[in-house]
Design a protein around this motif. Structure first.
Motif, PDB file in Angstrom:
ATOM      1  N   ALA A 383       0.830  -1.202   0.000  1.00  0.00           N
ATOM      2  CA  ALA A 383       0.000   0.000   0.000  1.00  0.00           C
ATOM      3  C   ALA A 383       0.866   1.254   0.000  1.00  0.00           C
ATOM      4  O   ALA A 383       0.609   2.208  -0.759  1.00  0.00           O
ATOM      5  CB  ALA A 383      -0.925  -0.012   1.211  1.00  0.00           C
ATOM      6  N   ALA A 384       1.897   1.267   0.838  1.00  0.00           N
ATOM      7  CA  ALA A 384       2.785   2.429   0.891  1.00  0.00           C
ATOM      8  C   ALA A 384       3.514   2.620  -0.429  1.00  0.00           C
ATOM      9  O   ALA A 384       3.657   3.756  -0.923  1.00  0.00           O
ATOM     10  CB  ALA A 384       3.796   2.250   2.030  1.00  0.00           C
ATOM     11  N   ARG A 385       3.980   1.536  -1.022  1.00  0.00           N
ATOM     12  CA  ARG A 385       4.670   1.638  -2.308  1.00  0.00           C
ATOM     13  C   ARG A 385       3.742   2.155  -3.392  1.00  0.00           C
ATOM     14  O   ARG A 385       4.155   2.939  -4.261  1.00  0.00           O
ATOM     15  CB  ARG A 385       5.227   0.270  -2.698  1.00  0.00           C
ATOM     16  CG  ARG A 385       6.412  -0.189  -1.843  1.00  0.00           C
ATOM     17  CD  ARG A 385       6.802  -1.615  -2.167  1.00  0.00           C
ATOM     18  NE  ARG A 385       7.970  -2.054  -1.416  1.00  0.00           N
ATOM     19  CZ  ARG A 385       8.435  -3.294  -1.413  1.00  0.00           C
ATOM     20  NH1 ARG A 385       7.811  -4.231  -2.141  1.00  0.00           N
ATOM     21  NH2 ARG A 385       9.502  -3.611  -0.699  1.00  0.00           N
ATOM     22  N   HIS A 386       2.493   1.732  -3.372  1.00  0.00           N
ATOM     23  CA  HIS A 386       1.530   2.187  -4.381  1.00  0.00           C
ATOM     24  C   HIS A 386       1.307   3.689  -4.286  1.00  0.00           C
ATOM     25  O   HIS A 386       1.340   4.401  -5.302  1.00  0.00           O
ATOM     26  CB  HIS A 386       0.209   1.436  -4.203  1.00  0.00           C
ATOM     27  CG  HIS A 386      -0.865   1.851  -5.163  1.00  0.00           C
ATOM     28  ND1 HIS A 386      -0.910   1.408  -6.458  1.00  0.00           N
ATOM     29  CD2 HIS A 386      -1.917   2.699  -5.010  1.00  0.00           C
ATOM     30  CE1 HIS A 386      -1.954   1.941  -7.075  1.00  0.00           C
ATOM     31  NE2 HIS A 386      -2.578   2.731  -6.208  1.00  0.00           N
ATOM     32  N   VAL A 387       1.089   4.170  -3.062  1.00  0.00           N
ATOM     33  CA  VAL A 387       0.860   5.616  -2.898  1.00  0.00           C
ATOM     34  C   VAL A 387       2.111   6.395  -3.285  1.00  0.00           C
ATOM     35  O   VAL A 387       2.032   7.408  -3.997  1.00  0.00           O
ATOM     36  CB  VAL A 387       0.448   5.923  -1.449  1.00  0.00           C
ATOM     37  CG1 VAL A 387       0.335   7.436  -1.242  1.00  0.00           C
ATOM     38  CG2 VAL A 387      -0.873   5.250  -1.113  1.00  0.00           C
ATOM     39  N   ALA A 388       3.274   5.927  -2.843  1.00  0.00           N
ATOM     40  CA  ALA A 388       4.518   6.637  -3.143  1.00  0.00           C
ATOM     41  C   ALA A 388       4.797   6.682  -4.643  1.00  0.00           C
ATOM     42  O   ALA A 388       5.307   7.683  -5.162  1.00  0.00           O
ATOM     43  CB  ALA A 388       5.683   5.968  -2.412  1.00  0.00           C
ATOM     44  N   ALA A 389       4.446   5.610  -5.357  1.00  0.00           N
ATOM     45  CA  ALA A 389       4.738   5.540  -6.786  1.00  0.00           C
ATOM     46  C   ALA A 389       3.783   6.383  -7.622  1.00  0.00           C
ATOM     47  O   ALA A 389       4.144   6.797  -8.741  1.00  0.00           O
ATOM     48  CB  ALA A 389       4.685   4.088  -7.257  1.00  0.00           C
ATOM     49  N   HIS A 390       2.585   6.650  -7.119  1.00  0.00           N
ATOM     50  CA  HIS A 390       1.573   7.333  -7.929  1.00  0.00           C
ATOM     51  C   HIS A 390       1.199   8.712  -7.399  1.00  0.00           C
ATOM     52  O   HIS A 390       0.293   9.358  -7.933  1.00  0.00           O
ATOM     53  CB  HIS A 390       0.305   6.468  -8.019  1.00  0.00           C
ATOM     54  CG  HIS A 390       0.513   5.162  -8.732  1.00  0.00           C
ATOM     55  ND1 HIS A 390       0.914   4.020  -8.091  1.00  0.00           N
ATOM     56  CD2 HIS A 390       0.384   4.841 -10.048  1.00  0.00           C
ATOM     57  CE1 HIS A 390       1.014   3.030  -8.964  1.00  0.00           C
ATOM     58  NE2 HIS A 390       0.701   3.502 -10.159  1.00  0.00           N
ATOM     59  N   ALA A 409       3.460   4.096   7.197  1.00  0.00           N
ATOM     60  CA  ALA A 409       4.665   4.908   7.414  1.00  0.00           C
ATOM     61  C   ALA A 409       5.866   4.031   7.758  1.00  0.00           C
ATOM     62  O   ALA A 409       6.990   4.331   7.363  1.00  0.00           O
ATOM     63  CB  ALA A 409       4.412   5.931   8.518  1.00  0.00           C
ATOM     64  N   PHE A 410       5.644   2.950   8.493  1.00  0.00           N
ATOM     65  CA  PHE A 410       6.737   2.057   8.880  1.00  0.00           C
ATOM     66  C   PHE A 410       7.419   1.461   7.651  1.00  0.00           C
ATOM     67  O   PHE A 410       8.643   1.282   7.641  1.00  0.00           O
ATOM     68  CB  PHE A 410       6.188   0.931   9.766  1.00  0.00           C
ATOM     69  CG  PHE A 410       7.236  -0.017  10.282  1.00  0.00           C
ATOM     70  CD1 PHE A 410       7.887   0.243  11.474  1.00  0.00           C
ATOM     71  CD2 PHE A 410       7.566  -1.164   9.578  1.00  0.00           C
ATOM     72  CE1 PHE A 410       8.851  -0.628  11.962  1.00  0.00           C
ATOM     73  CE2 PHE A 410       8.527  -2.042  10.055  1.00  0.00           C
ATOM     74  CZ  PHE A 410       9.170  -1.768  11.247  1.00  0.00           C
ATOM     75  N   HIS A 411       6.643   1.167   6.614  1.00  0.00           N
ATOM     76  CA  HIS A 411       7.182   0.487   5.437  1.00  0.00           C
ATOM     77  C   HIS A 411       7.497   1.447   4.284  1.00  0.00           C
ATOM     78  O   HIS A 411       7.826   0.985   3.191  1.00  0.00           O
ATOM     79  CB  HIS A 411       6.203  -0.582   4.963  1.00  0.00           C
ATOM     80  CG  HIS A 411       6.108  -1.753   5.893  1.00  0.00           C
ATOM     81  ND1 HIS A 411       7.101  -2.689   6.003  1.00  0.00           N
ATOM     82  CD2 HIS A 411       5.147  -2.111   6.779  1.00  0.00           C
ATOM     83  CE1 HIS A 411       6.754  -3.594   6.904  1.00  0.00           C
ATOM     84  NE2 HIS A 411       5.579  -3.268   7.394  1.00  0.00           N
ATOM     85  N   ALA A 412       7.383   2.745   4.494  1.00  0.00           N
ATOM     86  CA  ALA A 412       7.686   3.716   3.443  1.00  0.00           C
ATOM     87  C   ALA A 412       8.982   4.447   3.765  1.00  0.00           C
ATOM     88  O   ALA A 412       9.240   4.795   4.931  1.00  0.00           O
ATOM     89  CB  ALA A 412       6.552   4.725   3.310  1.00  0.00           C
ATOM     90  N   PRO A 413       9.838   4.672   2.786  1.00  0.00           N
ATOM     91  CA  PRO A 413      11.042   5.471   3.039  1.00  0.00           C
ATOM     92  C   PRO A 413      10.662   6.877   3.495  1.00  0.00           C
ATOM     93  O   PRO A 413       9.581   7.376   3.162  1.00  0.00           O
ATOM     94  CB  PRO A 413      11.737   5.504   1.667  1.00  0.00           C
ATOM     95  CG  PRO A 413      11.154   4.354   0.903  1.00  0.00           C
ATOM     96  CD  PRO A 413       9.753   4.202   1.387  1.00  0.00           C
ATOM     97  N   PRO A 414      11.508   7.531   4.265  1.00  0.00           N
ATOM     98  CA  PRO A 414      11.202   8.894   4.728  1.00  0.00           C
ATOM     99  C   PRO A 414      10.904   9.819   3.557  1.00  0.00           C
ATOM    100  O   PRO A 414      11.640   9.871   2.580  1.00  0.00           O
ATOM    101  CB  PRO A 414      12.479   9.313   5.457  1.00  0.00           C
ATOM    102  CG  PRO A 414      13.114   8.019   5.883  1.00  0.00           C
ATOM    103  CD  PRO A 414      12.799   7.042   4.798  1.00  0.00           C
ATOM    104  N   GLY A 415       9.791  10.538   3.653  1.00  0.00           N
ATOM    105  CA  GLY A 415       9.414  11.486   2.619  1.00  0.00           C
ATOM    106  C   GLY A 415       8.753  10.883   1.400  1.00  0.00           C
ATOM    107  O   GLY A 415       8.413  11.607   0.458  1.00  0.00           O
ATOM    108  N   ALA A 416       8.559   9.574   1.371  1.00  0.00           N
ATOM    109  CA  ALA A 416       7.980   8.942   0.180  1.00  0.00           C
ATOM    110  C   ALA A 416       6.480   9.168   0.081  1.00  0.00           C
ATOM    111  O   ALA A 416       5.933   9.221  -1.022  1.00  0.00           O
ATOM    112  CB  ALA A 416       8.275   7.442   0.179  1.00  0.00           C
ATOM    113  N   LEU A 417       5.810   9.312   1.209  1.00  0.00           N
ATOM    114  CA  LEU A 417       4.363   9.494   1.196  1.00  0.00           C
ATOM    115  C   LEU A 417       4.012  10.983   1.141  1.00  0.00           C
ATOM    116  O   LEU A 417       4.792  11.832   1.590  1.00  0.00           O
ATOM    117  CB  LEU A 417       3.744   8.867   2.442  1.00  0.00           C
ATOM    118  CG  LEU A 417       3.899   7.346   2.597  1.00  0.00           C
ATOM    119  CD1 LEU A 417       3.267   6.889   3.900  1.00  0.00           C
ATOM    120  CD2 LEU A 417       3.268   6.612   1.423  1.00  0.00           C
TER     121      LEU A 417
END
Length: 509
Positions: A383-390, A409-417
């Motif tokens: 889910a985090a990767r999907h939001v960060a990528a789009h 947030a735990f699985h997203a790099p800082p600032g990715a979201l």
């Protein structure tokens, strides 16, 4: 009333010419090897799911913040969180977070193997450990940062201590029983209390060489701990007993703790009954102890279902060591009965092992599916990767419920979201699981200038947790897309108009 049974004169450690240490190694090694292999298989590949996020969120914060949170929720698990807090001081990684459960799983298997060896010899011990390591609930929790492996291990050790105490109730064995029973209850009172109560009740009815008075005194620490922790937990959630609409369907799902298929459960049940009968012919007190240990948790949980409370099947884990021992003893007993009639007696070990292999055949698919699955319930990493990528410039993200913000947030790099305009207080300062939102009357205004709104929430049955928050944050917008990542749902809301592909989409109210 059962008369005190004599101390068994045979000693499993001496059978077959084995020394005591060699017999213990024969009993313990197969199960611990299997448990270790199953636990390490894809050990850190799965992302956190919501219950694990609670463990991480509670235990990495300072003592004062943790105490503030536990005064509002999860207070019945104070001992578990306190120990995990100390553990997490060394590292806050996912691998380290799950390590206590992995270690406790292997310890539970070793203790169960020693209990099986004590009542029926090294072969029964080895089969007991292997069976426990392969049971679905044990496989499920071995890689999850919750208290279930710890309570299983503590109860297994308490049961082993009870078997030793019945034979020779020395001061040291009495103290060991008292301490381990209290630890088992403290690890998680809802699974621990019924199992420990069954063990202690059996000891009172058939104390063996011990006295009933000494047994009752040994149970006082566990009773005290259980009353305090259950009282704290019930006071926080409010103990409301109502009829459970699930009824029999809920009870039927309890079998998934033991076996995914009915035929496997039937074979295990038949062997467990054979094991209890075999032990009863030799030493009724041991049979009573193992049977009470195995049956008290499901009876307690079935009664809770009828009352509409505490119906989570995970609470059966404390019964599993006793079940594994009874099934293993039954396999050995059946094999010896068959061997006397059809094959040389020395072949009975192969027959017993074959019976357990039949059971393992029914359990193996569950273990394979669980270990190769990309996530356990929730997939916040995807889910985090999907939001960060789009994401696009001007996007914001809002979260519904107590888990979505922290897990993603735990699985997203800082600032990715995208920025989170509803976050009013961080997780630690607000003493919540993953942070405090703005008051409801300010939420719509906080996202008014955003180009698009990403809404991330976890499912609560068929609905989304925090649906009211998402509704306020998306007023006047159109839902463009909706994706599910396990139990985590991601929605994209854009300006009022057409959705993806040109389809008309109903705007948010």
């Amino acid at each position: 009333m059962l008369a005190p049974a004599p101390v068994p004169r045979h000693r499993a450690a001496r059978r077959g010419g084995l020394s005591r240490g060699a017999a213990a190694a024969v009993a313990v090694l197969p199960g611990t090897v299997l448990a270790t292999a199953l636990t390490l298989w894809h050990y850190s590949s799965k992302p956190l799911w919501r219950d694990e996020w609670i463990t991480w969120s509670v235990t990495v914060r300072p003592w004062a913040s943790m105490a503030s949170l536990l005064s509002e929720r999860e207070g019945g698990l104070w001992p578990f969180y306190a120990l995990m807090h100390v553990w997490m001081r060394a590292d806050d990684s996912l691998v380290w977070l799950r390590a206590p459960s992995a270690i406790a799983t292997v310890l539970a298997v070793a203790a169960t193997a020693l209990a099986g060896r004590r009542v029926a010899g090294p072969l029964a011990g080895a089969l007991s450990g292997v069976l426990l390591a392969a049971l679905p609930a044990v496989v499920d929790h071995a890689q999850q940062a919750r208290a279930y492996p710890e309570v299983t291990a503590a109860v297994a050790l308490a049961g082993l201590a009870a078997l030793r105490y019945r034979e020779v109730p020395t001061a040291g064995r009495t103290a060991a029983l008292a301490v381990l029973a209290a630890i088992a209850v403290a690890a998680h009172p809802l699974p621990g209390v019924p199992a420990v109560a069954g063990i202690l009740a059996a000891l009172v009815l058939a104390p063996g060489a011990a006295s009933r008075r000494r047994t009752a005194l040994a149970g006082l620490p566990a009773a005290t701990v259980g009353i305090v922790l259950v009282g704290v937990g019930a006071g926080q959630v409010g103990l409301v007993l109502t009829a459970d609409p699930g009824g029999w369907a809920t009870v039927e799902r309890f079998r998934l703790v033991l076996a995914p298929a009915w035929w496997t459960l039937a074979v295990m049940g038949a062997l467990a009954v054979a094991g209890a009968l075999r032990l009863r012919r030799g030493e009724r007190g041991t049979a009573l102890l193992l049977t009470a240990w195995a049956l008290t948790p499901p009876i307690f949980l079935a009664a809770s279902v009828a009352a509409g409370s505490f119906s989570t099947r995970r609470y059966l884990v404390a019964a599993l060591p006793a079940v594994a021992v009874l099934v293993a003893v039954g396999a050995v007993a059946v094999a010896r009965a068959v061997a006397r009639r059809t094959v040389p007696h020395r072949a009975s070990a192969a027959v017993a092992t074959g019976l357990v292999v039949v059971v393992l055949t029914g359990l193996a698919p569950h273990a394979a599916v669980k270990r190769t699955a990309p996530y356990a319930g929730d997939d916040p990493r995807s889910a985090a990767r999907h939001v960060a990528a789009h994401r696009l410039p001007g996007d914001v993200v809002v979260h519904g419920g107590p888990f979505a913000r922290g897990m993603t947030a735990f699985h997203a790099p800082p600032g990715a979201l995208p920025p989170d305009p509803l976050l009013a207080g961080d997780r630690v300062s607000s003493a919540t699981v993953d942070g405090t939102d703005l008051p409801p009357d300010l939420q719509q205004g906080a996202v008014a200038g955003a180009r698009r709104v990403w809404a991330v929430a976890t499912r609560d049955g068929r609905s989304l947790e925090g649906q009211d928050t998402i509704d306020r944050a998306t007023v006047g917008r159109t839902r463009v897309e909706r994706d599910a990542f396990g139990g985590v749902v991601v929605e994209l809301w854009g300006p009022r108009g057409r959705g993806a592909g040109g389809d008309d989409v109903e705007p948010s109210p």
